[in-house]
Design a protein around this motif. Structure first.
Motif, short mmCIF file in Angstrom:
data_model
loop_
_atom_site.label_atom_id
_atom_site.label_comp_id
_atom_site.label_asym_id
_atom_site.label_seq_id
_atom_site.Cartn_x
_atom_site.Cartn_y
_atom_site.Cartn_z
N PHE A 55 8.94 107.57 -93.89
CA PHE A 55 9.23 106.20 -93.47
C PHE A 55 7.94 105.41 -93.24
O PHE A 55 7.78 104.29 -93.74
CB PHE A 55 10.06 106.23 -92.18
N ALA A 56 7.02 106.00 -92.48
CA ALA A 56 5.82 105.27 -92.06
C ALA A 56 4.88 104.96 -93.22
O ALA A 56 4.18 103.95 -93.20
CB ALA A 56 5.08 106.06 -90.98
N THR A 57 4.85 105.85 -94.23
CA THR A 57 3.91 105.65 -95.34
C THR A 57 4.59 105.04 -96.57
O THR A 57 4.03 105.08 -97.67
CB THR A 57 3.22 106.97 -95.72
N SER A 58 5.75 104.48 -96.39
CA SER A 58 6.40 103.73 -97.47
C SER A 58 5.67 102.40 -97.66
O SER A 58 4.81 102.02 -96.86
CB SER A 58 7.86 103.45 -97.11
N THR A 59 6.01 101.69 -98.72
CA THR A 59 5.42 100.37 -98.95
C THR A 59 5.58 99.49 -97.72
O THR A 59 4.62 98.87 -97.24
CB THR A 59 6.11 99.68 -100.14
N GLU A 60 6.80 99.44 -97.18
CA GLU A 60 7.09 98.57 -96.05
C GLU A 60 6.38 99.04 -94.78
O GLU A 60 5.90 98.23 -93.99
CB GLU A 60 8.59 98.49 -95.82
N GLY A 61 6.32 100.37 -94.59
CA GLY A 61 5.68 100.90 -93.40
C GLY A 61 4.20 100.59 -93.33
O GLY A 61 3.67 100.18 -92.29
N LEU A 62 3.50 100.78 -94.45
CA LEU A 62 2.06 100.52 -94.48
C LEU A 62 1.77 99.02 -94.40
O LEU A 62 0.81 98.60 -93.75
CB LEU A 62 1.44 101.12 -95.74
N ARG A 63 2.59 98.24 -95.05
CA ARG A 63 2.40 96.78 -94.99
C ARG A 63 2.65 96.26 -93.57
O ARG A 63 1.93 95.39 -93.08
CB ARG A 63 3.35 96.10 -95.98
N ALA A 64 3.66 96.83 -92.92
CA ALA A 64 3.96 96.41 -91.55
C ALA A 64 2.80 96.69 -90.61
O ALA A 64 2.48 95.88 -89.74
CB ALA A 64 5.23 97.11 -91.06
N GLN A 65 2.15 97.86 -90.79
CA GLN A 65 1.03 98.18 -89.91
C GLN A 65 -0.08 97.14 -90.05
O GLN A 65 -0.71 96.75 -89.06
CB GLN A 65 0.48 99.57 -90.20
N ALA A 66 -0.35 96.69 -91.29
CA ALA A 66 -1.41 95.71 -91.52
C ALA A 66 -1.08 94.35 -90.92
O ALA A 66 -1.96 93.48 -90.82
CB ALA A 66 -1.68 95.57 -93.02
N GLN A 67 0.18 94.14 -90.52
CA GLN A 67 0.55 92.90 -89.84
C GLN A 67 0.24 92.96 -88.35
O GLN A 67 0.34 91.96 -87.65
CB GLN A 67 2.04 92.62 -90.06
N TYR A 68 -0.14 94.15 -87.87
CA TYR A 68 -0.44 94.31 -86.45
C TYR A 68 -1.91 94.63 -86.18
O TYR A 68 -2.39 94.41 -85.07
CB TYR A 68 0.43 95.43 -85.85
N LYS A 91 9.08 102.25 -83.57
CA LYS A 91 10.29 101.50 -83.24
C LYS A 91 11.20 101.29 -84.45
O LYS A 91 12.42 101.52 -84.35
CB LYS A 91 9.92 100.17 -82.58
N PRO A 92 10.66 100.87 -85.61
CA PRO A 92 11.54 100.72 -86.78
C PRO A 92 12.14 102.04 -87.24
O PRO A 92 13.28 102.06 -87.74
CB PRO A 92 10.61 100.12 -87.84
N PHE A 93 11.39 103.14 -87.10
CA PHE A 93 11.91 104.45 -87.49
C PHE A 93 13.12 104.81 -86.63
O PHE A 93 14.14 105.30 -87.15
CB PHE A 93 10.81 105.50 -87.32
N ILE A 94 13.02 104.60 -85.34
CA ILE A 94 14.16 104.88 -84.45
C ILE A 94 15.36 104.04 -84.85
O ILE A 94 16.50 104.53 -84.95
CB ILE A 94 13.76 104.60 -82.98
N LYS A 95 15.13 102.76 -85.10
CA LYS A 95 16.22 101.84 -85.45
C LYS A 95 16.85 102.21 -86.78
O LYS A 95 18.08 102.17 -86.94
CB LYS A 95 15.68 100.41 -85.50
#
Length: 356
Positions: free
Chosen positions: A280-293, A41-45
């Motif tokens: 996008f998904a393996t950036s700092t923010e992408g990996l951190r975001a996954q750990a929030q879910y 979803k963030p990638f699309i946005k």
């Protein structure tokens, strides 16, 4: 008329481009849902590029089937480390130049920011995840299981056991339960005597085993009371316990952990956009975001900086992550080279053992 025709062709071409989407295949369940929220979803946005998540019990199988048939519809897939190595060696994956990976949010070059083993020729790690043992706390009102040996102790902790229908990690756990230190497991398992020892340990609980194949099954087996303990993916148990409020507990002793890799099948229809998705998904923010879910450990140092909270804004994720120091006291990293070399032989023996 020619001008009108040309305009129509151009408009149609743009329409087709707009309709194109990056197809991402993951494991479904809580894992796929986490990546949908944190990555898709963030990638699309962020990019305006359409993307869609689809599920498979093990994405490596359809990746292999599609690439060998030359009929590829998957752009990005999430596969286990050993499968990424094997598929890459077989020429079934696109190579990924590490130079395209963005630096950490603190400016650290990507290859210094990622944990060891997180970037390979054809894949980039999304997380460290675990095979663990979990149990329903209501089945053990007094003494609780606390070691991998307890999983194999039917006298002390009677009841059915859920076990993944695959030798990988199951053989390792059996040896650790039989007293082999984590650091020596693969040395032992590399010998015929070690393999015999692992299967002999499995023999002790074979009659009480219920075999599972899909990651969604272990928490359901526990919830339905079909088993009292089971091997499982730690993120599935976290989801059932924290989000659904089920009385399930992860036992970290004897955990077997590994990297999960985003890969691109050879001949992916949207290669350029697939690479953008992985960036996008393996950036700092992408990996951190996954750990929030979901409770899988980020594989960038910059993603682990500071406290990570679950999406509820209350649950501190640290103690639920495989990489939490207390959870690593008796942990084993999967040796992908061992499984690349021995997967076929051990699967054949395991399948024969199941029916005997």
């Amino acid at each position: 008329m020619k001008k009108l025709l040309l305009t129509t062709v151009i408009a149609s071409s743009f329409g087709l481009a707009a309709q194109a989407e990056v197809v991402v295949m993951s494991w479904g369940g809580a894992y796929g849902a986490a990546q949908t929220e944190a990555h898709v979803k963030p990638f699309i946005k962020e990019t305006g590029i359409d993307a869609r998540m689809i599920d498979a019990d093990n994405p490596a199988a359809p990746v292999k089937a599609q690439t060998e048939s030359g009929n590829v519809s998957i752009d990005v897939a999430l596969v286990e480390y050993a499968d990424a190595v094997r598929l890459c060696d077989e020429g079934l994956l696109e190579e990924i130049d590490p130079a395209i990976l963005p630096p950490g949010s603190d400016g650290t070059p990507a290859m210094d920011d990622f944990l060891p083993g997180a970037v390979m020729d054809c894949g980039v790690s999304t997380d460290l995840w675990d095979n663990i043992v979990a149990y329903d706390s209501t089945h053990f009102p007094d003494e609780k299981p606390s070691s991998i040996a307890d999983f194999f102790d039917l006298e002390k902790f009677p009841g059915k056991r859920g076990i993944k229908k695959n030798p990988k990690t199951v053989l390792e756990m059996a040896l650790m339960a039989d007293g082999v230190p984590a650091a020596e497991v693969y040395d032992v398992l590399s010998t015929p005597e070690g393999v015999d020892r692992a299967f002999a340990k499995l023999d002790t609980i074979k009659d009480e085993a219920i075999w599972w194949e899909a990651g969604a099954q272990p928490p359901q087996l526990l919830a339905d009371g079909e088993v009292v303990m089971t091997t499982a993916y730690n993120g599935r148990i976290f989801n059932a316990a924290v989000e659904e409020g089920k009385p399930l507990v992860v036992m970290w002793d004897g955990q077997v952990y590994e990297h999960e890799m985003y890969v691109i099948p050879k001949g992916a229809p949207h290669l350029e956009d697939a690479l953008k998705y992985i960036q996008f998904a393996t950036s700092t923010e992408g990996l951190r975001a996954q750990a929030q879910y979901i409770s899988y450990g980020p594989t960038r140092r910059s993603s682990n900086a500071g406290e990570i909270l679950f999406k509820d804004g209350k649950t501190v994720m640290g103690p639920h992550l495989p990489t939490y120091p207390a959870n690593m006291e008796n942990a084993l990293e999967t040796n992908f080279e061992f499984w690349v070399d021995n997967d076929t032989e051990l699967n054949e023996r395991f399948n024969a053992w199941l029916v005997n």
